[in-house]
Write an enzyme that holds these catalytic residues in place. Structure first.
Site, PDB file in Angstrom:
ATOM      1  N   ASP A  70       4.385  -5.861 -35.193  1.00  0.00           N
ATOM      2  CA  ASP A  70       3.640  -6.554 -34.144  1.00  0.00           C
ATOM      3  C   ASP A  70       4.601  -7.308 -33.210  1.00  0.00           C
ATOM      4  O   ASP A  70       5.737  -7.602 -33.595  1.00  0.00           O
ATOM      5  CB  ASP A  70       2.669  -7.553 -34.774  1.00  0.00           C
ATOM      6  CG  ASP A  70       1.509  -6.857 -35.467  1.00  0.00           C
ATOM      7  OD1 ASP A  70       1.494  -5.612 -35.487  1.00  0.00           O
ATOM      8  OD2 ASP A  70       0.636  -7.556 -35.998  1.00  0.00           O
TER       9      ASP A  70
ATOM     10  N   ASP B  89       7.270   2.936 -33.472  1.00  0.00           N
ATOM     11  CA  ASP B  89       6.914   2.498 -34.829  1.00  0.00           C
ATOM     12  C   ASP B  89       7.587   1.156 -35.118  1.00  0.00           C
ATOM     13  O   ASP B  89       8.541   1.056 -35.896  1.00  0.00           O
ATOM     14  CB  ASP B  89       7.355   3.557 -35.836  1.00  0.00           C
ATOM     15  CG  ASP B  89       6.853   3.263 -37.241  1.00  0.00           C
ATOM     16  OD1 ASP B  89       5.967   2.400 -37.384  1.00  0.00           O
ATOM     17  OD2 ASP B  89       7.352   3.893 -38.202  1.00  0.00           O
TER      18      ASP B  89
ATOM     19  N   GLU C  78      17.270   3.937 -33.116  1.00  0.00           N
ATOM     20  CA  GLU C  78      17.253   2.815 -34.058  1.00  0.00           C
ATOM     21  C   GLU C  78      18.321   1.817 -33.653  1.00  0.00           C
ATOM     22  O   GLU C  78      19.466   2.188 -33.387  1.00  0.00           O
ATOM     23  CB  GLU C  78      17.507   3.308 -35.484  1.00  0.00           C
ATOM     24  CG  GLU C  78      17.299   2.272 -36.559  1.00  0.00           C
ATOM     25  CD  GLU C  78      15.828   1.878 -36.696  1.00  0.00           C
ATOM     26  OE1 GLU C  78      15.507   0.712 -36.323  1.00  0.00           O
ATOM     27  OE2 GLU C  78      15.008   2.686 -37.151  1.00  0.00           O
TER      28      GLU C  78
ATOM     29  N   GLY D 289      15.973   0.548 -28.101  1.00  0.00           N
ATOM     30  CA  GLY D 289      14.993   1.532 -27.658  1.00  0.00           C
ATOM     31  C   GLY D 289      14.619   1.393 -26.199  1.00  0.00           C
ATOM     32  O   GLY D 289      14.446   2.384 -25.486  1.00  0.00           O
TER      33      GLY D 289
END
Length: 519
Positions: free
Chosen positions: A377, A374, A329, A357
Protein backbone atom coordinates in the site's frame (compact mmCIF):
# COMPACT_ATOMS: atom_id res chain seq x y z
CA UNK A 1 37.38 37.49 0.91
CA UNK A 2 39.52 35.29 3.20
CA UNK A 3 39.98 31.70 2.07
CA UNK A 4 38.79 29.50 4.95
CA UNK A 5 41.01 26.65 3.78
CA UNK A 6 44.10 28.76 4.55
CA UNK A 7 42.75 30.06 7.85
CA UNK A 8 41.42 26.72 9.18
CA UNK A 9 44.79 24.93 9.58
CA UNK A 10 46.31 28.05 11.12
CA UNK A 11 43.93 28.48 14.03
CA UNK A 12 43.83 24.73 14.57
CA UNK A 13 47.62 24.52 14.71
CA UNK A 14 47.81 27.44 17.11
CA UNK A 15 45.54 25.83 19.68
CA UNK A 16 46.93 24.62 23.02
CA UNK A 17 47.22 20.82 23.10
CA UNK A 18 44.31 20.36 25.51
CA UNK A 19 41.97 22.38 23.31
CA UNK A 20 43.07 20.42 20.25
CA UNK A 21 42.25 17.18 22.05
CA UNK A 22 38.85 18.56 23.07
CA UNK A 23 38.10 19.39 19.44
CA UNK A 24 39.22 15.89 18.43
CA UNK A 25 36.90 14.47 21.06
CA UNK A 26 34.00 16.62 19.79
CA UNK A 27 34.66 15.55 16.19
CA UNK A 28 34.60 11.86 17.18
CA UNK A 29 31.35 12.44 19.05
CA UNK A 30 29.93 14.12 15.93
CA UNK A 31 30.79 11.05 13.85
CA UNK A 32 29.28 8.79 16.51
CA UNK A 33 26.16 10.94 16.75
CA UNK A 34 25.41 10.82 13.02
CA UNK A 35 26.22 7.12 12.51
CA UNK A 36 24.18 6.19 15.58
CA UNK A 37 21.24 8.27 14.40
CA UNK A 38 21.22 6.59 10.99
CA UNK A 39 21.53 3.09 12.45
CA UNK A 40 18.86 3.71 15.07
CA UNK A 41 16.49 5.03 12.39
CA UNK A 42 17.09 1.92 10.29
CA UNK A 43 16.47 -0.34 13.27
CA UNK A 44 13.33 1.56 14.27
CA UNK A 45 12.14 1.03 10.71
CA UNK A 46 12.24 -2.71 11.44
CA UNK A 47 10.32 -2.32 14.70
CA UNK A 48 7.67 0.20 13.68
CA UNK A 49 7.27 -0.70 9.97
CA UNK A 50 8.11 2.95 9.53
CA UNK A 51 6.74 5.57 7.25
CA UNK A 52 7.73 9.22 7.13
CA UNK A 53 5.39 10.04 10.02
CA UNK A 54 7.27 7.56 12.21
CA UNK A 55 10.58 9.05 11.09
CA UNK A 56 9.29 12.50 11.95
CA UNK A 57 8.27 11.41 15.45
CA UNK A 58 11.64 9.77 16.10
CA UNK A 59 13.66 12.71 14.76
CA UNK A 60 11.53 15.16 16.74
CA UNK A 61 12.17 13.19 19.92
CA UNK A 62 15.87 13.05 19.07
CA UNK A 63 16.10 16.84 18.68
CA UNK A 64 13.92 17.46 21.73
CA UNK A 65 16.01 15.23 24.00
CA UNK A 66 19.34 16.52 22.68
CA UNK A 67 18.16 20.09 23.23
CA UNK A 68 17.03 19.16 26.73
CA UNK A 69 20.48 17.69 27.39
CA UNK A 70 22.06 20.98 26.29
CA UNK A 71 19.68 22.92 28.53
CA UNK A 72 20.44 20.78 31.57
CA UNK A 73 24.14 21.01 30.78
CA UNK A 74 23.93 24.77 31.30
CA UNK A 75 23.03 24.15 34.95
CA UNK A 76 25.31 21.19 35.65
CA UNK A 77 28.58 22.26 34.05
CA UNK A 78 30.93 24.30 36.25
CA UNK A 79 33.73 26.51 34.84
CA UNK A 80 37.29 25.15 34.96
CA UNK A 81 36.36 21.57 35.74
CA UNK A 82 35.23 18.52 33.86
CA UNK A 83 38.01 17.05 31.65
CA UNK A 84 37.72 13.76 33.52
CA UNK A 85 33.93 13.92 33.20
CA UNK A 86 34.31 14.45 29.44
CA UNK A 87 36.59 11.40 29.20
CA UNK A 88 34.23 9.13 31.12
CA UNK A 89 31.16 10.41 29.29
CA UNK A 90 32.79 9.82 25.91
CA UNK A 91 33.26 6.17 26.88
CA UNK A 92 29.51 5.95 27.47
CA UNK A 93 28.87 7.65 24.12
CA UNK A 94 30.95 4.88 22.55
CA UNK A 95 29.21 2.01 24.37
CA UNK A 96 25.53 3.03 24.41
CA UNK A 97 24.84 2.61 20.65
CA UNK A 98 25.74 -1.09 20.78
CA UNK A 99 23.25 -1.60 23.61
CA UNK A 100 20.71 0.46 21.66
CA UNK A 101 20.75 -1.82 18.64
CA UNK A 102 20.46 -4.93 20.82
CA UNK A 103 17.56 -3.41 22.77
CA UNK A 104 15.68 -2.25 19.70
CA UNK A 105 15.95 -5.70 18.12
CA UNK A 106 14.69 -7.67 21.12
CA UNK A 107 12.07 -5.09 22.19
CA UNK A 108 9.27 -6.22 19.82
CA UNK A 109 9.63 -9.84 20.95
CA UNK A 110 9.48 -8.90 24.63
CA UNK A 111 6.97 -6.03 24.70
CA UNK A 112 4.67 -6.27 21.69
CA UNK A 113 2.48 -8.85 20.02
CA UNK A 114 4.32 -10.33 17.06
CA UNK A 115 3.21 -8.65 13.86
CA UNK A 116 1.45 -5.85 15.76
CA UNK A 117 1.17 -2.57 13.83
CA UNK A 118 2.06 -0.02 16.49
CA UNK A 119 0.02 3.16 16.79
CA UNK A 120 1.33 6.69 17.04
CA UNK A 121 1.18 6.64 20.86
CA UNK A 122 3.38 3.56 21.18
CA UNK A 123 5.80 4.87 18.57
CA UNK A 124 6.16 8.13 20.50
CA UNK A 125 6.58 6.58 23.96
CA UNK A 126 8.90 3.77 22.83
CA UNK A 127 11.20 6.09 20.91
CA UNK A 128 11.41 8.76 23.59
CA UNK A 129 12.26 6.20 26.29
CA UNK A 130 14.90 4.49 24.15
CA UNK A 131 16.50 7.68 22.88
CA UNK A 132 16.64 9.50 26.22
CA UNK A 133 19.97 8.19 27.63
CA UNK A 134 22.05 8.79 24.51
CA UNK A 135 20.48 12.08 23.41
CA UNK A 136 20.54 13.65 26.88
CA UNK A 137 24.19 12.65 27.27
CA UNK A 138 25.34 13.97 23.88
CA UNK A 139 23.49 17.26 24.45
CA UNK A 140 25.13 17.62 27.86
CA UNK A 141 28.57 16.81 26.43
CA UNK A 142 28.31 19.52 23.78
CA UNK A 143 27.79 22.14 26.51
CA UNK A 144 30.58 20.59 28.58
CA UNK A 145 32.98 20.70 25.62
CA UNK A 146 32.11 24.36 24.99
CA UNK A 147 32.85 25.23 28.63
CA UNK A 148 36.14 23.33 28.62
CA UNK A 149 37.25 24.80 25.33
CA UNK A 150 36.38 28.32 26.47
CA UNK A 151 38.44 27.94 29.66
CA UNK A 152 41.70 29.84 29.10
CA UNK A 153 40.57 31.37 25.81
CA UNK A 154 38.09 33.84 24.31
CA UNK A 155 34.39 32.96 24.37
CA UNK A 156 34.21 33.34 20.58
CA UNK A 157 36.10 30.05 20.29
CA UNK A 158 32.94 28.21 21.37
CA UNK A 159 31.84 28.49 17.75
CA UNK A 160 34.73 26.25 16.81
CA UNK A 161 33.31 23.50 19.01
CA UNK A 162 30.09 23.63 17.00
CA UNK A 163 32.10 23.71 13.78
CA UNK A 164 34.02 20.54 14.67
CA UNK A 165 30.81 18.86 15.84
CA UNK A 166 29.25 19.64 12.46
CA UNK A 167 32.34 18.38 10.64
CA UNK A 168 32.01 15.16 12.64
CA UNK A 169 28.34 14.89 11.64
CA UNK A 170 29.24 15.37 7.97
CA UNK A 171 32.05 12.82 8.17
CA UNK A 172 29.76 10.33 9.90
CA UNK A 173 27.09 10.69 7.23
CA UNK A 174 29.64 10.39 4.44
CA UNK A 175 31.38 7.34 5.93
CA UNK A 176 28.12 5.50 6.55
CA UNK A 177 26.47 6.33 3.22
CA UNK A 178 29.44 5.52 1.00
CA UNK A 179 31.50 2.98 2.95
CA UNK A 180 30.05 1.43 6.10
CA UNK A 181 26.64 0.44 4.72
CA UNK A 182 28.30 -1.52 1.91
CA UNK A 183 31.11 -3.19 3.87
CA UNK A 184 29.96 -3.72 7.45
CA UNK A 185 26.97 -4.88 9.45
CA UNK A 186 25.60 -2.52 12.16
CA UNK A 187 27.71 -3.98 14.97
CA UNK A 188 30.91 -3.81 12.94
CA UNK A 189 30.11 -0.20 12.10
CA UNK A 190 29.51 0.60 15.75
CA UNK A 191 32.79 -1.09 16.68
CA UNK A 192 34.65 1.33 14.41
CA UNK A 193 32.81 4.29 15.94
CA UNK A 194 33.47 2.90 19.42
CA UNK A 195 37.20 2.70 18.68
CA UNK A 196 37.32 6.31 17.45
CA UNK A 197 35.64 7.62 20.61
CA UNK A 198 37.68 5.52 23.02
CA UNK A 199 40.97 6.49 21.39
CA UNK A 200 39.98 10.16 21.78
CA UNK A 201 39.09 9.48 25.42
CA UNK A 202 42.42 7.71 26.04
CA UNK A 203 44.40 10.64 24.57
CA UNK A 204 42.56 13.09 26.83
CA UNK A 205 43.12 10.87 29.89
CA UNK A 206 46.84 10.64 29.14
CA UNK A 207 47.11 14.40 28.73
CA UNK A 208 45.54 15.12 32.14
CA UNK A 209 47.87 12.47 33.67
CA UNK A 210 45.15 9.99 34.58
CA UNK A 211 47.16 6.86 33.78
CA UNK A 212 44.83 4.47 35.59
CA UNK A 213 41.83 5.89 33.77
CA UNK A 214 43.63 5.63 30.42
CA UNK A 215 44.58 2.01 31.19
CA UNK A 216 41.01 1.15 32.21
CA UNK A 217 39.62 2.59 28.98
CA UNK A 218 42.27 0.71 26.98
CA UNK A 219 41.28 -2.57 28.63
CA UNK A 220 37.59 -1.82 28.02
CA UNK A 221 38.38 -1.09 24.38
CA UNK A 222 40.27 -4.38 24.03
CA UNK A 223 37.40 -6.29 25.65
CA UNK A 224 34.80 -4.57 23.44
CA UNK A 225 36.78 -5.42 20.31
CA UNK A 226 37.09 -9.05 21.42
CA UNK A 227 33.38 -9.31 22.24
CA UNK A 228 32.14 -7.69 19.03
CA UNK A 229 34.58 -9.62 16.83
CA UNK A 230 34.31 -13.01 18.56
CA UNK A 231 30.52 -13.01 18.88
CA UNK A 232 28.26 -12.57 15.87
CA UNK A 233 25.82 -10.25 17.63
CA UNK A 234 24.20 -9.34 14.32
CA UNK A 235 23.20 -12.94 13.66
CA UNK A 236 22.27 -13.66 17.28
CA UNK A 237 20.00 -10.60 17.57
CA UNK A 238 18.44 -11.25 14.16
CA UNK A 239 17.66 -14.80 15.26
CA UNK A 240 15.86 -13.39 18.31
CA UNK A 241 13.80 -11.12 16.05
CA UNK A 242 12.56 -14.17 14.12
CA UNK A 243 12.20 -16.56 17.01
CA UNK A 244 10.28 -19.68 16.10
CA UNK A 245 11.67 -19.74 12.56
CA UNK A 246 14.97 -21.00 11.20
CA UNK A 247 17.18 -18.11 10.13
CA UNK A 248 18.44 -19.08 6.68
CA UNK A 249 20.10 -15.90 5.40
CA UNK A 250 20.17 -12.14 5.93
CA UNK A 251 21.96 -9.09 4.62
CA UNK A 252 22.06 -5.28 4.72
CA UNK A 253 21.79 -2.88 1.80
CA UNK A 254 21.29 0.88 1.52
CA UNK A 255 17.56 0.16 1.31
CA UNK A 256 17.26 -1.90 4.47
CA UNK A 257 17.63 -5.42 5.82
CA UNK A 258 16.54 -8.52 3.92
CA UNK A 259 15.98 -11.75 5.87
CA UNK A 260 15.07 -15.25 4.68
CA UNK A 261 13.55 -17.67 7.22
CA UNK A 262 12.34 -21.25 6.99
CA UNK A 263 9.37 -22.88 8.67
CA UNK A 264 8.82 -26.45 7.56
CA UNK A 265 9.37 -26.40 3.81
CA UNK A 266 8.28 -22.79 3.39
CA UNK A 267 10.78 -19.98 2.90
CA UNK A 268 9.63 -16.47 3.84
CA UNK A 269 11.39 -13.33 2.64
CA UNK A 270 11.33 -10.19 4.80
CA UNK A 271 12.47 -6.64 4.13
CA UNK A 272 12.78 -4.49 7.26
CA UNK A 273 10.78 -7.19 9.08
CA UNK A 274 7.85 -6.76 6.71
CA UNK A 275 7.03 -10.10 5.01
CA UNK A 276 7.44 -9.73 1.26
CA UNK A 277 6.35 -13.20 0.18
CA UNK A 278 6.59 -16.92 0.92
CA UNK A 279 7.60 -19.65 -1.49
CA UNK A 280 4.43 -21.64 -0.89
CA UNK A 281 2.00 -18.73 -1.27
CA UNK A 282 0.71 -19.85 -4.63
CA UNK A 283 -2.73 -18.27 -4.34
CA UNK A 284 -1.30 -14.76 -3.94
CA UNK A 285 1.01 -15.18 -6.94
CA UNK A 286 -1.88 -16.42 -9.07
CA UNK A 287 -4.13 -13.53 -8.07
CA UNK A 288 -1.46 -10.90 -8.76
CA UNK A 289 -0.88 -12.23 -12.26
CA UNK A 290 -4.00 -13.82 -13.68
CA UNK A 291 -6.59 -11.20 -12.76
CA UNK A 292 -4.72 -8.83 -15.07
CA UNK A 293 -3.27 -11.18 -17.69
CA UNK A 294 -6.59 -12.78 -18.69
CA UNK A 295 -7.97 -9.34 -19.59
CA UNK A 296 -5.65 -9.25 -22.63
CA UNK A 297 -6.32 -11.70 -25.51
CA UNK A 298 -2.65 -12.24 -26.42
CA UNK A 299 -0.09 -10.62 -24.09
CA UNK A 300 3.43 -10.64 -25.52
CA UNK A 301 5.33 -7.96 -23.62
CA UNK A 302 4.91 -7.74 -19.84
CA UNK A 303 6.38 -5.32 -17.30
CA UNK A 304 6.48 -6.42 -13.66
CA UNK A 305 7.47 -3.85 -11.04
CA UNK A 306 8.59 -5.66 -7.86
CA UNK A 307 7.48 -9.03 -6.53
CA UNK A 308 9.00 -11.23 -9.22
CA UNK A 309 11.09 -13.32 -6.84
CA UNK A 310 7.93 -14.59 -5.13
CA UNK A 311 6.89 -16.73 -8.09
CA UNK A 312 4.79 -14.29 -10.10
CA UNK A 313 7.24 -14.58 -13.00
CA UNK A 314 6.45 -18.28 -13.30
CA UNK A 315 2.75 -17.48 -13.45
CA UNK A 316 3.30 -14.87 -16.18
CA UNK A 317 5.32 -17.34 -18.26
CA UNK A 318 2.38 -19.79 -18.29
CA UNK A 319 1.01 -17.64 -21.11
CA UNK A 320 2.62 -19.16 -24.18
CA UNK A 321 2.48 -15.99 -26.22
CA UNK A 322 4.66 -14.03 -23.79
CA UNK A 323 7.92 -13.17 -25.54
CA UNK A 324 9.59 -10.92 -22.95
CA UNK A 325 9.14 -9.96 -19.31
CA UNK A 326 10.94 -6.95 -17.90
CA UNK A 327 11.22 -7.36 -14.14
CA UNK A 328 12.21 -4.24 -12.17
CA UNK A 329 13.41 -4.48 -8.56
CA UNK A 330 15.00 -1.67 -6.54
CA UNK A 331 16.85 -3.55 -3.79
CA UNK A 332 19.74 -5.70 -5.09
CA UNK A 333 19.58 -7.88 -1.96
CA UNK A 334 16.09 -9.08 -2.90
CA UNK A 335 17.46 -10.20 -6.26
CA UNK A 336 20.44 -11.84 -4.57
CA UNK A 337 18.13 -13.70 -2.19
CA UNK A 338 15.95 -14.77 -5.11
CA UNK A 339 18.92 -16.16 -7.00
CA UNK A 340 20.13 -18.02 -3.90
CA UNK A 341 16.89 -19.64 -2.81
CA UNK A 342 14.51 -19.75 -5.78
CA UNK A 343 14.61 -20.65 -9.46
CA UNK A 344 12.19 -17.91 -10.54
CA UNK A 345 14.78 -15.67 -12.20
CA UNK A 346 16.33 -18.21 -14.55
CA UNK A 347 14.07 -17.94 -17.62
CA UNK A 348 15.72 -16.51 -20.78
CA UNK A 349 12.49 -14.57 -21.41
CA UNK A 350 13.01 -12.56 -18.20
CA UNK A 351 15.21 -9.48 -18.22
CA UNK A 352 16.03 -8.14 -14.75
CA UNK A 353 16.50 -4.43 -14.11
CA UNK A 354 17.97 -3.43 -10.73
CA UNK A 355 16.68 0.15 -10.52
CA UNK A 356 13.79 2.30 -9.38
CA UNK A 357 10.56 1.28 -11.10
CA UNK A 358 9.43 4.84 -11.70
CA UNK A 359 12.76 5.71 -13.30
CA UNK A 360 12.58 2.62 -15.52
CA UNK A 361 9.13 3.59 -16.77
CA UNK A 362 10.40 7.05 -17.71
CA UNK A 363 13.50 5.79 -19.50
CA UNK A 364 12.40 2.62 -21.26
CA UNK A 365 11.77 2.69 -24.98
CA UNK A 366 9.75 -0.54 -24.92
CA UNK A 367 5.98 -0.93 -24.99
CA UNK A 368 3.91 -3.48 -23.11
CA UNK A 369 0.60 -5.31 -23.30
CA UNK A 370 0.32 -5.88 -19.55
CA UNK A 371 1.93 -3.93 -16.70
CA UNK A 372 1.69 -5.23 -13.13
CA UNK A 373 2.78 -3.23 -10.08
CA UNK A 374 3.20 -5.64 -7.15
CA UNK A 375 3.95 -3.21 -4.32
CA UNK A 376 2.56 -2.69 -0.78
CA UNK A 377 0.00 0.00 0.00
CA UNK A 378 1.08 3.67 -0.37
CA UNK A 379 2.22 3.69 3.25
CA UNK A 380 5.30 5.79 2.51
CA UNK A 381 5.90 8.78 0.25
CA UNK A 382 8.30 6.65 -1.80
CA UNK A 383 5.71 3.97 -2.54
CA UNK A 384 2.99 6.57 -3.09
CA UNK A 385 4.88 7.65 -6.24
CA UNK A 386 3.47 4.51 -7.90
CA UNK A 387 -0.14 5.47 -7.13
CA UNK A 388 -0.24 8.96 -8.64
CA UNK A 389 -1.89 10.49 -11.69
CA UNK A 390 1.51 11.36 -13.16
CA UNK A 391 2.76 7.77 -12.84
CA UNK A 392 -0.37 6.33 -14.41
CA UNK A 393 0.08 8.74 -17.29
CA UNK A 394 3.67 7.55 -17.73
CA UNK A 395 2.43 3.96 -17.63
CA UNK A 396 -0.07 4.59 -20.39
CA UNK A 397 2.63 6.05 -22.62
CA UNK A 398 4.57 2.77 -22.61
CA UNK A 399 1.51 0.54 -23.11
CA UNK A 400 0.36 -0.82 -26.41
CA UNK A 401 -3.15 0.04 -27.53
CA UNK A 402 -5.72 -1.46 -25.17
CA UNK A 403 -2.99 -2.59 -22.77
CA UNK A 404 -3.89 -3.68 -19.22
CA UNK A 405 -2.56 -2.24 -15.97
CA UNK A 406 -2.87 -3.73 -12.46
CA UNK A 407 -2.14 -2.37 -8.99
CA UNK A 408 -3.54 -3.35 -5.59
CA UNK A 409 -4.44 -2.28 -2.05
CA UNK A 410 -5.08 -4.18 1.16
CA UNK A 411 -8.36 -6.11 1.09
CA UNK A 412 -11.60 -4.41 2.06
CA UNK A 413 -13.27 -7.51 3.48
CA UNK A 414 -16.98 -7.59 4.10
CA UNK A 415 -16.96 -4.33 6.05
CA UNK A 416 -15.30 -1.22 4.68
CA UNK A 417 -14.30 1.47 7.15
CA UNK A 418 -14.65 5.12 6.23
CA UNK A 419 -10.85 5.49 6.03
CA UNK A 420 -10.53 2.47 3.72
CA UNK A 421 -13.39 3.71 1.56
CA UNK A 422 -11.70 7.07 1.03
CA UNK A 423 -8.39 5.33 0.24
CA UNK A 424 -10.01 3.04 -2.33
CA UNK A 425 -11.94 5.89 -3.88
CA UNK A 426 -8.88 8.06 -4.33
CA UNK A 427 -7.02 5.33 -6.21
CA UNK A 428 -10.07 4.49 -8.32
CA UNK A 429 -10.70 8.11 -9.33
CA UNK A 430 -7.03 8.66 -10.10
CA UNK A 431 -7.03 5.64 -12.42
CA UNK A 432 -10.25 6.80 -14.09
CA UNK A 433 -8.52 10.05 -15.05
CA UNK A 434 -6.18 8.01 -17.28
CA UNK A 435 -8.05 4.83 -18.29
CA UNK A 436 -11.56 4.43 -19.68
CA UNK A 437 -12.36 1.30 -17.69
CA UNK A 438 -11.45 0.33 -14.13
CA UNK A 439 -12.71 -2.68 -12.19
CA UNK A 440 -11.82 -3.78 -8.65
CA UNK A 441 -11.37 -7.51 -8.11
CA UNK A 442 -11.64 -8.57 -4.44
CA UNK A 443 -9.31 -11.30 -3.22
CA UNK A 444 -6.30 -11.55 -0.96
CA UNK A 445 -5.98 -7.87 -1.87
CA UNK A 446 -8.21 -5.46 -3.77
CA UNK A 447 -6.86 -5.55 -7.33
CA UNK A 448 -7.52 -2.45 -9.42
CA UNK A 449 -7.48 -3.45 -13.10
CA UNK A 450 -7.42 -0.55 -15.58
CA UNK A 451 -7.48 -0.38 -19.38
CA UNK A 452 -9.10 1.34 -22.36
CA UNK A 453 -10.45 -2.07 -23.45
CA UNK A 454 -13.50 -3.74 -21.95
CA UNK A 455 -12.75 -5.56 -18.69
CA UNK A 456 -14.51 -8.57 -17.24
CA UNK A 457 -15.01 -10.42 -13.97
CA UNK A 458 -15.28 -13.64 -15.96
CA UNK A 459 -11.75 -14.61 -15.01
CA UNK A 460 -12.34 -18.35 -14.59
CA UNK A 461 -13.87 -18.67 -18.06
CA UNK A 462 -10.99 -16.77 -19.68
CA UNK A 463 -8.43 -18.94 -17.88
CA UNK A 464 -10.13 -22.05 -19.24
CA UNK A 465 -10.26 -20.59 -22.75
CA UNK A 466 -6.54 -19.77 -22.62
CA UNK A 467 -5.68 -23.22 -21.27
CA UNK A 468 -3.88 -21.80 -18.23
CA UNK A 469 -3.45 -24.31 -15.41
CA UNK A 470 -3.69 -22.91 -11.88
CA UNK A 471 -3.86 -24.48 -8.45
CA UNK A 472 -6.20 -22.05 -6.70
CA UNK A 473 -7.45 -19.30 -8.99
CA UNK A 474 -9.98 -21.41 -10.87
CA UNK A 475 -13.73 -21.73 -11.20
CA UNK A 476 -14.23 -23.25 -7.74
CA UNK A 477 -12.09 -20.66 -5.96
CA UNK A 478 -13.49 -17.70 -7.85
CA UNK A 479 -17.10 -18.79 -7.31
CA UNK A 480 -16.48 -18.13 -3.62
CA UNK A 481 -14.39 -14.99 -4.05
CA UNK A 482 -16.12 -13.13 -6.88
CA UNK A 483 -19.64 -13.28 -5.52
CA UNK A 484 -22.05 -10.52 -6.53
CA UNK A 485 -22.21 -9.28 -2.93
CA UNK A 486 -18.41 -8.97 -2.60
CA UNK A 487 -18.10 -7.21 -5.95
CA UNK A 488 -20.90 -4.85 -4.91
CA UNK A 489 -19.19 -4.09 -1.57
CA UNK A 490 -15.83 -3.37 -3.14
CA UNK A 491 -17.30 -1.23 -5.93
CA UNK A 492 -19.34 0.73 -3.39
CA UNK A 493 -16.11 1.38 -1.53
CA UNK A 494 -14.81 3.54 -4.40
CA UNK A 495 -17.70 6.02 -4.47
CA UNK A 496 -16.62 8.35 -1.68
CA UNK A 497 -15.97 12.00 -2.48
CA UNK A 498 -12.18 12.22 -2.68
CA UNK A 499 -9.42 13.99 -4.54
CA UNK A 500 -7.07 12.67 -7.20
CA UNK A 501 -3.63 11.55 -6.02
CA UNK A 502 -0.74 13.55 -7.52
CA UNK A 503 3.03 13.65 -7.10
CA UNK A 504 3.02 17.05 -5.39
CA UNK A 505 -0.33 16.49 -3.67
CA UNK A 506 -0.03 12.91 -2.32
CA UNK A 507 -3.54 12.67 -0.98
CA UNK A 508 -3.64 8.85 -1.14
CA UNK A 509 -0.59 8.75 1.09
CA UNK A 510 -2.42 11.01 3.53
CA UNK A 511 -5.52 8.81 3.36
CA UNK A 512 -3.39 5.75 4.10
CA UNK A 513 -1.87 7.48 7.12
CA UNK A 514 -5.42 8.08 8.37
CA UNK A 515 -6.26 4.44 7.68
CA UNK A 516 -3.11 3.32 9.54
CA UNK A 517 -3.81 5.61 12.49
CA UNK A 518 -7.37 4.22 12.75
CA UNK A 519 -6.22 0.63 13.19
Amino acid sequence: MVDMFTVFPGWLKALPRIQGLILLSVTMMGISHMVTQILVMREFLNVFYGNELVFGIILSNWLLLTGLGCYLGGFLVRPGRGIKLLVVSQVFVAMIPVLYILTIRVMPTLLFVRGELLGVDKVFLSSILLLAPYCLLTGFLLVLACELFKFGGPAVQIGRVYLMDNIGDILGGFLFSFIFVYLFNPFQTLLLVLMLNMVAAILLAIHIRKAILALAISLLLAFSCFLLLAQDLDKASTRIQFRGQELVWFGESPFGKVVVTKLGEQLTFFENRVPLFSTENTVENEEVVHYAMVQHPNPKGVLLISGGVSGTLKEILKYGGVERVDYVELDPLILEAGERFTDTLSSPKVEIHNMDGRLFVRKTGRRYDVIIVDLPDPETAQINRFFTLEFFGEIKKIMNKDGVFSISLSPSGNYVSEEKMVLNSSLYKTLKKVFSNVIVVPGGRDFFIASDRELSYGIAERLEEAGIETEYVNKYYLDGVLTPSRIRVVMESVRAETRVNRDLKPITYYYHLRYWASQ
